[in-house]
Design a protein around this motif. Sequence first.
Motif, short mmCIF file in Angstrom:
data_model
loop_
_atom_site.label_atom_id
_atom_site.label_comp_id
_atom_site.label_asym_id
_atom_site.label_seq_id
_atom_site.Cartn_x
_atom_site.Cartn_y
_atom_site.Cartn_z
N ASN A 142 44.24 44.74 31.69
CA ASN A 142 44.35 44.40 30.27
C ASN A 142 45.03 43.05 30.06
O ASN A 142 44.67 42.30 29.14
N LEU A 143 46.01 42.74 30.91
CA LEU A 143 46.63 41.40 30.86
C LEU A 143 45.58 40.32 31.13
O LEU A 143 45.54 39.28 30.45
N GLY A 144 44.73 40.58 32.12
CA GLY A 144 43.68 39.62 32.45
C GLY A 144 42.76 39.36 31.28
O GLY A 144 42.36 38.21 31.03
N ARG A 145 42.44 40.39 30.53
CA ARG A 145 41.55 40.22 29.37
C ARG A 145 42.24 39.40 28.28
O ARG A 145 41.59 38.58 27.61
N ILE A 146 43.53 39.62 28.09
CA ILE A 146 44.26 38.83 27.08
C ILE A 146 44.31 37.36 27.51
O ILE A 146 44.04 36.45 26.71
N TYR A 147 44.64 37.10 28.78
CA TYR A 147 44.70 35.72 29.27
C TYR A 147 43.34 35.04 29.14
O TYR A 147 43.25 33.87 28.78
N ALA A 148 42.28 35.78 29.45
CA ALA A 148 40.92 35.21 29.35
C ALA A 148 40.63 34.83 27.91
O ALA A 148 40.05 33.77 27.64
N PRO A 186 41.03 49.38 44.03
CA PRO A 186 39.83 48.67 44.48
C PRO A 186 38.53 49.11 43.80
O PRO A 186 37.57 48.34 43.77
N ASN A 187 38.49 50.32 43.27
CA ASN A 187 37.27 50.83 42.63
C ASN A 187 37.29 50.71 41.11
O ASN A 187 36.51 51.39 40.43
N LEU A 188 38.15 49.85 40.59
CA LEU A 188 38.19 49.64 39.14
C LEU A 188 37.05 48.68 38.76
O LEU A 188 37.18 47.46 38.84
N ALA A 189 35.94 49.27 38.35
CA ALA A 189 34.72 48.49 38.11
C ALA A 189 34.92 47.43 37.04
O ALA A 189 34.40 46.30 37.16
N GLU A 190 35.64 47.76 35.97
CA GLU A 190 35.84 46.80 34.88
C GLU A 190 36.56 45.54 35.36
O GLU A 190 36.27 44.44 34.88
N ALA A 191 37.46 45.69 36.31
CA ALA A 191 38.17 44.52 36.83
C ALA A 191 37.22 43.62 37.61
O ALA A 191 37.25 42.38 37.48
N HIS A 192 36.36 44.21 38.43
CA HIS A 192 35.36 43.42 39.16
C HIS A 192 34.42 42.71 38.19
O HIS A 192 34.07 41.53 38.39
N TYR A 193 34.00 43.42 37.13
CA TYR A 193 33.09 42.83 36.15
C TYR A 193 33.73 41.62 35.47
O TYR A 193 33.12 40.54 35.38
N HIS A 194 34.95 41.79 35.00
CA HIS A 194 35.61 40.69 34.29
C HIS A 194 35.96 39.54 35.24
O HIS A 194 35.99 38.38 34.82
N LEU A 195 36.18 39.87 36.50
CA LEU A 195 36.37 38.80 37.49
C LEU A 195 35.09 37.99 37.62
O LEU A 195 35.12 36.74 37.69
N GLY A 196 33.94 38.67 37.59
CA GLY A 196 32.66 37.97 37.61
C GLY A 196 32.49 37.06 36.42
O GLY A 196 32.03 35.91 36.54
N VAL A 197 32.87 37.55 35.24
CA VAL A 197 32.78 36.74 34.02
C VAL A 197 33.65 35.50 34.14
O VAL A 197 33.24 34.38 33.77
N LEU A 198 34.85 35.66 34.69
CA LEU A 198 35.76 34.53 34.83
C LEU A 198 35.23 33.48 35.80
O LEU A 198 35.29 32.27 35.53
N TYR A 199 34.68 33.94 36.92
CA TYR A 199 34.10 32.98 37.87
C TYR A 199 32.86 32.30 37.29
O TYR A 199 32.58 31.12 37.59
N ILE A 218 42.29 35.38 36.24
CA ILE A 218 41.74 35.71 37.57
C ILE A 218 42.79 36.40 38.42
O ILE A 218 42.53 37.43 39.07
N THR A 219 43.99 35.85 38.42
CA THR A 219 45.08 36.44 39.21
C THR A 219 45.36 37.87 38.76
O THR A 219 45.54 38.78 39.58
N ALA A 220 45.36 38.10 37.45
CA ALA A 220 45.63 39.44 36.92
C ALA A 220 44.55 40.42 37.34
O ALA A 220 44.84 41.56 37.76
N GLN A 221 43.28 40.01 37.27
CA GLN A 221 42.19 40.91 37.67
C GLN A 221 42.23 41.17 39.18
O GLN A 221 41.95 42.30 39.63
N GLN A 222 42.56 40.17 39.96
CA GLN A 222 42.70 40.38 41.41
C GLN A 222 43.83 41.35 41.72
O GLN A 222 43.71 42.18 42.64
N GLN A 223 44.92 41.26 40.96
CA GLN A 223 46.03 42.20 41.17
C GLN A 223 45.61 43.62 40.76
O GLN A 223 46.02 44.60 41.39
N ALA A 224 44.80 43.71 39.71
CA ALA A 224 44.29 45.02 39.30
C ALA A 224 43.45 45.64 40.41
O ALA A 224 43.57 46.83 40.73
N ILE A 225 42.60 44.82 41.03
CA ILE A 225 41.74 45.30 42.11
C ILE A 225 42.56 45.67 43.34
O ILE A 225 42.25 46.64 44.05
#
Length: 486
Positions: A149-155, A175-188, A164-171
């Motif tokens: 959720n922090l990652g989404r606010i920062y984005a 590791p199976n948090l799909a939403e974090a992988h998805y939002h990491l894709g959006v950020l990249y 990106i750092t927040a989503q990587q920490q979430a993963i």
Amino acid sequence: MDKKYFVWLCVCVLPYAFASCAVWLCSFDKNLATAQNAYELGEAALQLENYEEAIVHFTSAEKSGKTLARLGYAYSQLGRYADATRAYQDVLRSDVSQKQHVETEIAMSQALLGLGYIASRQGRFDDAIRLYTEVIQQDMAGVAEAYHNLGRIYAGRGEIEKAITAQQQAIAEAPNLAEAHYHLGVLYSRKQEWNTAIAAYQKTIALVPMMPNVYYQLARCYQQTSDIPEAEKAMQRFRALKAADTEIQKYLEAVFVADMDEKAEALFKLANTYLKHERYEKATDAFKRIGKYSTSDNQTAQVFIGLARIALEQGDAKQAITHYERTIELGLETAEMYQNLGMAYMQNREGEKALKQFHRALEIDANLPETLTMLGTLYAAKNRFDEAETHYKQAITLAPKGAAAYHGLAYLYGQHNQNLEKAVELARHATELSPDSAPYYNTLSWLCYKVGRYNDAETAILKAIELAPDHPLYQEGLAEIRQERK
């Protein structure tokens, strides 16, 4: 008063008071059981996204941190943020001495996350960051969600590297948090690091294959890398899933507005729509929910049929058999049900029982080409040539475009070295009807080989290899054909 002394007083010193004491204890146990049941009913309602019903149950449940946290969640999903905030704050006012208890810690984490969600929805992002950070700093349950959720606010603020750092920490936490992988894709993708984004989206799909938006984003990335075939494939998948979601939403809304006497029928339509689109978990929930509104044995039987179909689709033949047998006990017998029960017995390697069910299906409806094909297959396995041939031919007559019966009859002739030229013709027709079937091309190759048509045999086996390049049997077949031609 000391509890042990109280019990001694009631039982030994005041025997005449024992009856009234027992009644009080029974009443207490009953009320406790009712409160616990209310919590469980509330959880079940949450799973079905029936938030109004969940609120009713949680309100009548025993008051505790976990109950209040779930009540707050139900309120928040309905947009009743003031009510949700009060419930969450009541959780956080729990006795400090209980904060080390696991259940209390989970409830407090849910409350902080819930308050962070409300703050974010209301545009109070600094408050949301503070609440999510508190979860992380206290190393509470829900750390991965807090990072996400922090990652989404920062984005949203354009702070891409922090996001990106927040989503990587979430993963790292989950590791199976799909939403974090998805939002990491959006950020990249926003950084135009297309291949890294593709990897994140592919991981998301591996975890949650039914998320439409990930395919849309993946298609955009493939376009940027000039991989047009993959882009088109991803876009086709996006459109299919989006159409499915639109259809599902229509039936969800129908359930929501249906009167009590219409609810079961609306839920049947929703459950079957989920099943149609292979949303098996959602379909199971919808079928089970029908039980609350079912008014007849027929409706209950239809629920078991739905659950059986799900089990069959997921390869759980034993569970499917159990559900179908329960359907029969309730008095519902149809040709389709017996056909599917036969399929379940086939999957469970119970050939004799499968034969019996298929014949029952034909007694109800003699015009079932799939059932006839399955009977042909079973009789062929039992080396009963005449019966297998008869059923395959009947299936072909009823469904002249059904590839499986042509293939089955061709294979039967090949096994018994009968009508081999006819077998080649049947096998070739099967490949024309089902051009993406490697096994059908393999059978055609085998039959051509048997009649000495080695060029045709090689052409067919090469097609099988093209369709299934890793199948060792096809490679062996090709080698044998080429050896024979030398």
